[in-house]
Scaffold this active site. Structure first.
Site, PDB file in Angstrom:
ATOM      1  N   CYS A 252       0.831  -1.199   0.000  1.00  0.00           N
ATOM      2  CA  CYS A 252       0.000   0.000   0.000  1.00  0.00           C
ATOM      3  C   CYS A 252       0.870   1.256   0.000  1.00  0.00           C
ATOM      4  CB  CYS A 252      -0.935   0.003   1.190  1.00  0.00           C
ATOM      5  SG  CYS A 252      -0.107  -0.105   2.784  1.00  0.00           S
ATOM      6  N   HIS A 923      -1.215   1.612   7.476  1.00  0.00           N
ATOM      7  CA  HIS A 923      -1.794   1.474   6.144  1.00  0.00           C
ATOM      8  C   HIS A 923      -1.693   2.817   5.428  1.00  0.00           C
ATOM      9  CE1 HIS A 923      -4.201  -0.224   2.973  1.00  0.00           C
ATOM     10  NE2 HIS A 923      -5.091   0.748   3.069  1.00  0.00           N
TER      11      HIS A 923
END
Length: 1012
Positions: A252, A923
């Site tokens: 990510c 994230h």
């Protein structure tokens, strides 16, 4: 005049003139790489030579037209015979001599001129008589193959042109070539300006050409299509650029950086227009042979075709890992670090400077800043000239001052992005659980403010102000999985304690007017299994840790099993029920057999096999009935009042303790208080078998077996009363009841264990139950039936919240302007990075100041949220207020007066890379504004949703992308409909999950990301 034509324009000069001109050209012409020479059949050349030497125009030796028939295998293919020898079979003449002979004598109809190039071989220059014969075909139809000859001096581009002409490839098509050798392996011919010789092409090889598909992919490497079939992908038409990137496993960070760069208009248009093809630098030793640029171009072109829901950047990820080993594998990384590598790699791959010259940098030496800055920028452009420099590079002024001689050194240095610091607080807030000596006081959760660079003693001092307990009577420990992960010394740094650690502070007892040595005893609670652990090869019983451990200060003389048993009963009084007299009398009848059984326990080992031990460490709760471990940091924030409540599940055995404030003296309790009533309400009673001191009218009760068990801290109870052993229920099986009665003369047995609570050490010296060779650890082992009857799990898990927990924590907010001002503040160099003073002739800790001089078209601002010092490691979650429009740098630039031709310094936001989570995990996502329609989107790996401008400024913002207003192109398409009904739908129509559609991007429900 064509090569095959006869000379019909003018009469040839005299024979003597012909001889002189040709011989002169043969003598003077030298071989030069790339020049053309021509092959002439030797017999014809010798006949011509004899003819011109006779001087007679009417001589019978007239050679006639140039005829190379003897050199060909056949007159159909005009292939040269093999093994022809120069000066025996043919002669080589330079191009000028050839054209003269051709003009004078012409050539036999149909024969091609045998033009050959001079090639630069490793050791010599040589005319290439036999060129390379290569097979050519298209990837779409590899059965249709043609043969063509190329000189080793020809470049690959000439082969590409030949294929395009032979197979009528539409002009403007983006192509790439593959070289296929006889072993069927294929290799990309990346550099079309490379020669055939340097590309190692040889006769018999095949060159295959493929053209890019309409969806941006290549036929030879069509990507995987996620969630959709190939047919659906081919029919999909969406907004170009609104395309997700598949998470390949902790990628990510890469997806977030790529989405931000993808929505940087100048760079994306450069690649979409294929301008990069003419600027690929294959020879730059600092570059990646053009491979990073090509891999990035492939991703961008696929994303901007409007034909993909989501692109799989697997090839790009592989290339990045190949050239930057830190990005190999699938570990989590920093999006800014990837961005820094990518911009540098693209710059070197696209650097228009092929041979970098050496430039010696000069100091300012009192010259005007304008002059020094222009010189520095010229020198930078002489070595670095690419689209990256054009778009992202600016200039700042660096001023160093020697603390001794006050020498001032001024240099101007280019930058690709600004890494601006965030104001860092010197204090931190910690949440800890205080366990009082009061047996009936529930553990209290406190929120204390301590210095970031402080020590454990500072934590104790801060807690002392709230509790009134002297810091010397406190010991701090990290509890994890029902055991002590670490017991801290007072001089240890607080930086080793993370915010998510479950920290317990235990109050220790102090013996008055006694000099006897005190032992800090660590106490674990374990439950035996019903059956022996035969699989371990021993007769031991398996044990499982449960609840919360304790730390007690015990006189060394009181470490016998009997003394410890009584002490532990006192400390466990709040949630351990003592047996009543009737149970006690029944047990006395079988005292002898019970002694035998107790002897058995003394010889048992822990009995936890390796598999069980590993399972205990991995599970949140060590048994099926005790969900003790969850997310401590999250659950500690759960709503709670000062009343008793079950403690949230935690990773480290979270203190589900709820010691209510108790007036009971240390370990003393009225023995005449009513015992637990099995029918009493367990919600309001003290699970110890004693009444809750906060409400002495409520009787205790026995907890249900299903209750989660997390005892953390125990209270002291009357030693005499708890020495009694209970009897089992009358409805038990006789044999089982008999053994239970024998085992339960004591409520539990005491075993010496290691720090993990899994290996028994045996008895200590001199009849002591513990060993003093190191930190002593003991465990009390409960029989399951005994634990079920006398241990109140519900009460053990209760805790109270101190008033400090009710004070809301205010979110720190700073302005972006403050960060930029902090960036330009004077600072002193660190000891690890001194500056060499040319006057003092030694390294000095000089003062350094950075000032912005000129700004690029696209300005990248990196917010340094991750703070690393010699004392602390943390992520700063402050909200940085940054403007979406009209970011004005005019007050930050050192040059206040801009000339007419210089650009303004106002910027608009175009993209943001976000990071959610902490130091170890997290994230990455991104917000970006589409260059074509001006709409903001939220990119979360393969999911893309509409975003509103009021959602963009969050405490997750990590890297900001700003575009200078004078360069921003107005959107060419109308903004899409983003009504509330449609804004929750994924913009690329890729997500069908209901939970994804139920929240808007950027809101708490949507942004609570799973960690990678």
């Amino acid at each position: 005049m064509t090569a095959n034509s006869r000379c019909s324009a003018a009469e040839p000069p005299g024979l003597e003139t012909q001889r002189r001109e040709i011989e002169s050209l043969l003598r003077q012409c030298e071989l030069r790489a790339g020049d053309s020479w021509y092959v002439v059949e030797r017999r014809w050349y010798e006949q011509w030579k004899g003819f011109v030497e006779t001087g007679d125009q009417n001589s019978s030796s007239f050679p006639g037209q140039i005829d190379n028939t003897e050199l060909f295998e056949d007159l159909d293919s005009y292939h040269l015979k093999e093994r022809l020898v120069e000066n025996e079979d043919f002669m080589l003449v330079p191009a000028e001599a050839w054209h003269k002979l051709l003009a004078w004598y012409g050539m036999v109809d149909g024969q091609p001129p045998l033009e050959r190039k001079v090639v630069d071989l490793p050791s010599t220059l040589k005319v290439e008589v036999y060129p390379v014969e290569i097979f050519l075909c298209l990837h779409s139809n590899m059965e249709n193959v043609i043969t063509s000859q190329f000189s080793r001096a020809d470049n690959i581009q000439s082969i590409q042109k030949a294929i395009c002409e032979a197979f009528s490839v539409p002009p403007g098509s983006e192509c790439r070539l593959w070289m296929k050798s006889s072993d069927s392996s294929c290799e990309r011919l990346r550099n079309i300006h490379m020669s055939v010789l340097d590309a190692c092409l040889s006769s018999g090889m095949t060159v295959i050409m493929e053209t890019r598909n309409a969806d941006g992919t290549w036929p030879s490497s069509r990507p995987q299509i996620m969630r959709n079939s190939v047919e659906e992908q081919d029919s999909y038409r969406g907004q170009p650029g609104v395309c997700g990137l598949t998470n390949l496993g902790n990628t990510c960070f890469m997806n977030s950086a790529l989405q931000c760069l993808s929505n940087t208009a100048p760079l994306t248009e450069y690649f979409l227009q294929s301008s990069y093809l003419e600027e690929l630098n294959f020879t730059n030793p600092l570059g990646m042979k053009g491979e990073i640029a090509e891999a990035y171009a492939d991703v961008i072109k696929q994303m901007w075709t409007g034909r993909h829901y989501s692109v799989v950047p697997r090839v790009f990820k592989t290339k990045v890992g190949h050239f930057a080993s830190q990005f190999l594998g699938y570990q989590q990384h920093d999006s800014q670090e990837l961005l820094s590598f990518l911009l540098d790699g693209l710059h070197e791959d696209l650097n228009r400077v092929k041979n970098k010259e050496y430039i010696e940098l000069r100091d300012a030496d009192g010259r005007p800043d304008q002059e020094v800055a222009e010189e520095a920028w010229r020198n930078h452009r002489r070595r670095n000239d690419s689209v990256i420099v054009d778009t992202f590079h600016g200039l700042f002024k660096s001023t160093l001052v020697c603390p001794e001689c006050h020498k001032v050194s001024v240099t101007f240095d280019p930058f690709c992005y600004l890494s601006v610091p965030l104001p860092v607080s010197k204090e931190r807030v910690m949440e800890v659980f205080f366990v009082s000596l009061d047996p009936y006081a529930k553990p209290a959760q406190h929120r204390v403010v301590v210095p970031k660079a402080g020590k454990v003693s500072d934590l104790c001092s801060a807690l002392s102000e709230m509790t009134g307990i002297p810091p010397t009577q406190m010991v701090v420990a990290d509890v994890f999985n029902h055991r002590f992960y670490k017991i801290y010394n007072t001089d240890e740094s607080l930086s080793c304690i993370l915010d998510r650690d479950d920290i317990f502070v235990y109050e220790l007892s102090v013996l008055e007017e006694q000099q006897e040595e005190q032992v800090l005893l660590a106490l674990y609670l374990r439950e035996r299994s019903h059956y022996r652990d035969y699989g371990s090869g021993s007769s031991s019983y398996g044990t499982t840790l449960f609840g919360h451990p304790l730390l007690l200060s015990v006189p060394r003389s009181s470490c016998s099993r009997e003394a410890l048993y009584n002490l532990f009963l006192q400390r466990l009084a709040r949630y351990v029920r003592p047996p009543d007299p009737s149970e006690e009398l029944e047990e006395e009848e079988e005292e002898e057999e019970e002694e035998e059984e107790e002897e058995l326990y003394k010889t048992q080992t822990n009995g936890v096999s390796d598999d069980e031990e590993q399972e205990v460490a991995e599970k949140a709760g060590p048994s099926q009935t005790e969900p003790c471990d969850g997310d401590a940091s999250a659950n500690r924030q759960s709503d709670g009042t000062a009343t008793a409540e079950p403690v949230p599940a935690v990773n480290h055995t979270q203190p589900s303790l709820d010691h209510g404030d108790s007036e009971t003296s240390n370990g003393s309790q009225n023995q005449t208080e009513p015992l637990c009533n099995a029918n009493a309400n367990t919600d309001d009673i003290d699970p110890c078998g004693t009444t809750d001191p906060t409400d002495p009218t409520n009787p205790g009760s026995e907890p249900p077996a299903e209750q989660p068990q997390q005892p953390c801290d125990t209270t002291e109870e009357d030693k005499q009363e708890e020495a009694c052993s209970p009897s089992p229920p009358a409805n038990e099986q006789p044999a089982k009841r008999r053994s239970c009665r024998k085992r339960r003369k004591s409520l539990f047995t005491i075993q010496a264990v290691n720090s993990n609570g899994t290996t028994e050490r045996g008895s200590g010296e001199g009849g002591s139950a513990v060993s003093f060779s190191s930190q002593p650890y003991v465990a009390i082992d409960w029989d399951p039936e005994m634990k079920k009857r006398f241990y109140n799990e519900n009460e053990a898990e209760k805790y109270v919240k101190h008033a400090s927990m009710e004070v809301p924590q205010q979110q720190t907010t700073v302005q972006l302007q403050e960060c930029i001002e902090l960036f330009t503040t004077v600072e002193t160099l660190e000891e690890e990075n001194p500056w060499y003073c040319p006057v003092c002739k030694k390294h000095q800790l000089a003062t350094k100041k950075l000032d912005l001089w000129s700004l690029p078209e696209v300005l990248i601002i990196h917010l340094k949220r991750f703070s690393y010092t010699k004392f602390t490691r943390e992520k700063l979650d402050s909200i940085v207020e940054f403007p979406l429009r009209e970011l004005d740098f005019s007050g930050c630039l050192l040059r206040k007066n801009l000339s007419n031709g210089e650009p303004p310094s106002r910027y608009d936001l175009i993209a943001v890379s976000n990071h959610y989570g902490g130091l170890r995990d997290g994230h990455y996502t991104s917000y970006a504004c589409n260059k074509d329609n001006g709409q903001w989107y939220y990119f979360d790996d393969s999911k893309v949703t509409y975003a509103r401008e009021d959602q963009i400024v969050t405490n997750a913002a990590y890297v900001l992308f700003y575009h200078r207003q004078d360069k921003i192109r107005k959107p060419t398409l109308p903004a899409p409909n983003t009504s509330p009904a449609s804004s929750t739908q994924p913009a690329n129509s890729i997500t069908s999950c209901k939970d994804d559609d139920s929240a808007e991007p950027g809101t708490a429900s949507y942004v609570t990301m799973e960690t990678d």
